[in-house]
Design an enzyme around this catalytic site. Sequence first.
Site, PDB file in Angstrom:
ATOM      1  N   HIS A 212       0.804  -1.232   0.000  1.00 52.58           N
ATOM      2  CA  HIS A 212       0.000   0.000   0.000  1.00 52.58           C
ATOM      3  C   HIS A 212       0.836   1.280   0.000  1.00 52.58           C
ATOM      4  O   HIS A 212       0.299   2.368  -0.126  1.00 52.58           O
ATOM      5  CB  HIS A 212      -0.950   0.037   1.205  1.00 52.58           C
ATOM      6  CG  HIS A 212      -0.254   0.322   2.503  1.00 52.58           C
ATOM      7  ND1 HIS A 212       0.269  -0.665   3.292  1.00 52.58           N
ATOM      8  CD2 HIS A 212       0.016   1.487   3.132  1.00 52.58           C
ATOM      9  CE1 HIS A 212       0.830  -0.123   4.343  1.00 52.58           C
ATOM     10  NE2 HIS A 212       0.710   1.179   4.283  1.00 52.58           N
TER      11      HIS A 212
HETATM   12  C1  UD1 Z   1      -1.757   5.839   5.451  1.00 51.54           C
HETATM   13  C2  UD1 Z   1      -0.421   6.248   6.073  1.00 51.54           C
HETATM   14  C3  UD1 Z   1       0.531   5.066   6.052  1.00 51.54           C
HETATM   15  C4  UD1 Z   1      -0.100   3.834   6.674  1.00 51.54           C
HETATM   16  C5  UD1 Z   1      -1.408   3.555   5.950  1.00 51.54           C
HETATM   17  C6  UD1 Z   1      -2.114   2.337   6.456  1.00 51.54           C
HETATM   18  C7  UD1 Z   1       0.192   8.607   5.763  1.00 51.54           C
HETATM   19  C8  UD1 Z   1       1.119   9.516   5.081  1.00 51.54           C
HETATM   20  N1  UD1 Z   1       0.227   7.325   5.348  1.00 51.54           N
HETATM   21  O1  UD1 Z   1      -1.535   5.565   4.078  1.00 51.54           O
HETATM   22  O2  UD1 Z   1       1.702   5.391   6.787  1.00 51.54           O
HETATM   23  O3  UD1 Z   1       0.778   2.745   6.564  1.00 51.54           O
HETATM   24  O4  UD1 Z   1      -2.257   4.693   6.098  1.00 51.54           O
HETATM   25  O5  UD1 Z   1      -3.160   2.006   5.589  1.00 51.54           O
HETATM   26  O6  UD1 Z   1      -0.533   9.005   6.646  1.00 51.54           O
HETATM   27  N2  UD1 Z   1      -8.606   5.229   0.893  1.00 51.54           N
HETATM   28  C9  UD1 Z   1      -9.866   4.675   0.829  1.00 51.54           C
HETATM   29  N3  UD1 Z   1     -10.518   4.450   2.002  1.00 51.54           N
HETATM   30  C10 UD1 Z   1      -9.982   4.744   3.211  1.00 51.54           C
HETATM   31  C11 UD1 Z   1      -8.698   5.333   3.253  1.00 51.54           C
HETATM   32  C12 UD1 Z   1      -8.026   5.546   2.097  1.00 51.54           C
HETATM   33  O7  UD1 Z   1     -10.387   4.390  -0.233  1.00 51.54           O
HETATM   34  O8  UD1 Z   1     -10.620   4.473   4.236  1.00 51.54           O
HETATM   35  C13 UD1 Z   1      -7.879   5.452  -0.379  1.00 51.54           C
HETATM   36  C14 UD1 Z   1      -8.158   6.792  -0.974  1.00 51.54           C
HETATM   37  O9  UD1 Z   1      -8.113   6.669  -2.367  1.00 51.54           O
HETATM   38  C15 UD1 Z   1      -6.974   7.619  -0.530  1.00 51.54           C
HETATM   39  C16 UD1 Z   1      -5.872   6.581  -0.534  1.00 51.54           C
HETATM   40  O10 UD1 Z   1      -6.503   5.371  -0.123  1.00 51.54           O
HETATM   41  O11 UD1 Z   1      -6.727   8.712  -1.307  1.00 51.54           O
HETATM   42  C17 UD1 Z   1      -4.722   6.872   0.353  1.00 51.54           C
HETATM   43  O12 UD1 Z   1      -5.179   7.047   1.686  1.00 51.54           O
HETATM   44  P1  UD1 Z   1      -4.331   7.915   2.721  1.00 51.54           P
HETATM   45  O13 UD1 Z   1      -5.020   7.951   4.019  1.00 51.54           O
HETATM   46  O14 UD1 Z   1      -3.931   9.203   2.114  1.00 51.54           O
HETATM   47  O15 UD1 Z   1      -2.997   7.099   2.896  1.00 51.54           O
HETATM   48  P2  UD1 Z   1      -2.734   5.524   3.046  1.00 51.54           P
HETATM   49  O16 UD1 Z   1      -2.179   5.020   1.780  1.00 51.54           O
HETATM   50  O17 UD1 Z   1      -3.899   4.774   3.603  1.00 51.54           O
END
Ligand code: UD1
Length: 375
Positions: A212
């Site tokens: 991820h």
């Molecule tokens: C975040 C953390 C990472 C952690 C990870 C666990 C930061 C910089 N990164 O990354 O350190 O290891 O969480 O998962 O804070 N999305 C969904 N549903 C959700 C959440 C996210 O669809 O409930 C999708 C969205 O498209 C979003 C993308 O995932 O834009 C990225 O989510 P984001 O919270 O920005 O970062 P993670 O990759 O989850």
Amino acid sequence: MVSKVTWCRVMDVVIVVGTRPQHIKLLSLSRALEQSGISYGVVHTGQHYDYEMNGVFFEELSLPRPVAHLGVGSGSHGSQTARMILGLEKALSKLKPDLVVVPGDTNSALSGGLAAVKMGIPVAHVEAGLRSRDQFMPEEVNRIVLDHVCQLLFAPTVHAYNNLLREGVGIERAYLTGDVMADNIVLLQKHIDEVPSPISVERKDYVLVTVHRAENTDSPNRLQGIVKALLRIPRETGLKVIFPVHPRTRLRLKLYGFMNKLENAEGISVINPVSYIESLKLAKNASVVLTDSGGLQKEAFMLGTPVVTLRDTTEWVETVEYGWNTLAGAYEGRIIEALKHFLHEKPPAVNAIEMYGGGKASARIASIIVSFLQK
Ligand code: UD1
């Protein structure tokens, strides 16, 4: 003692969470704070919002319900962090805690730390001192900033503790507490064995894969390297591939045209994200774990399963030093080679739970917080 000074306060401590890896840290932390008589409230930024990234953990682990939910959701790093700081400022000015606790290294943790210090509220960082030495990793930037502004630094490992000393922030603020994730494994041991597996699979008959990290999902080349390696695994090792997919990874796999290949491949199961206990069960029973997650690298080590890390660096350096983790990056050949190595040679025995504090990290943290609040 603490309860004496809390009668006029709304709460002693606010814990800021928002993402999957932070929710699970609440398990042992909240219990230890309760046992020490510290009153606390959880503030949820809303960074993770899908049921599988959020609600399932609160339900499965009976975690304390947030006293405030900011509903920030996804966005660019800047806008996400800014919206969290705004929301946290409002929440903290109402809750008036004596201390804010931020676990981990996500944007939610960074926002909690920055919002609080700018309001003059001291902050404690759980998982302080970890360094991957890769400043292009958003989490590395978050860790460095947090460790330089927090008043209490709880280091999970000797390496992390030494990093804090080297950076000149350790002497009066850092404590080697051990890792709260080891506490979780000790707490959940029985449940891990009892919970049904989320997918029907024989013990040691598969590899568990998670991907991820932005560095992998946002680079078609790197994601392709990983996908190519996964496609080779059933053919070349006879092992199945179990791949619970993070929502951002699902989007990118579809975008780059890799999803069909994985879904149609013999021996590969692409499934939805699993719950925490299910994830621990899958990691424990896997032959090898392939991951770019920081948490899972170390959980696998604690559960006695070797790890191939799909990154070029790690902050959990002891997993590599003890021979349980190989950094293979996103290179097809290196991933397969590292996996085959672990299939032929089991790493040397080591008591990993003891190395990470023996399951007592949260209790140590709570006791340091009690002393801090009494000052
Ligand atoms: C975040 C953390 C990472 C952690 C990870 C666990 C930061 C910089 N990164 O990354 O350190 O290891 O969480 O998962 O804070 N999305 C969904 N549903 C959700 C959440 C996210 O669809 O409930 C999708 C969205 O498209 C979003 C993308 O995932 O834009 C990225 O989510 P984001 O919270 O920005 O970062 P993670 O990759 O989850």
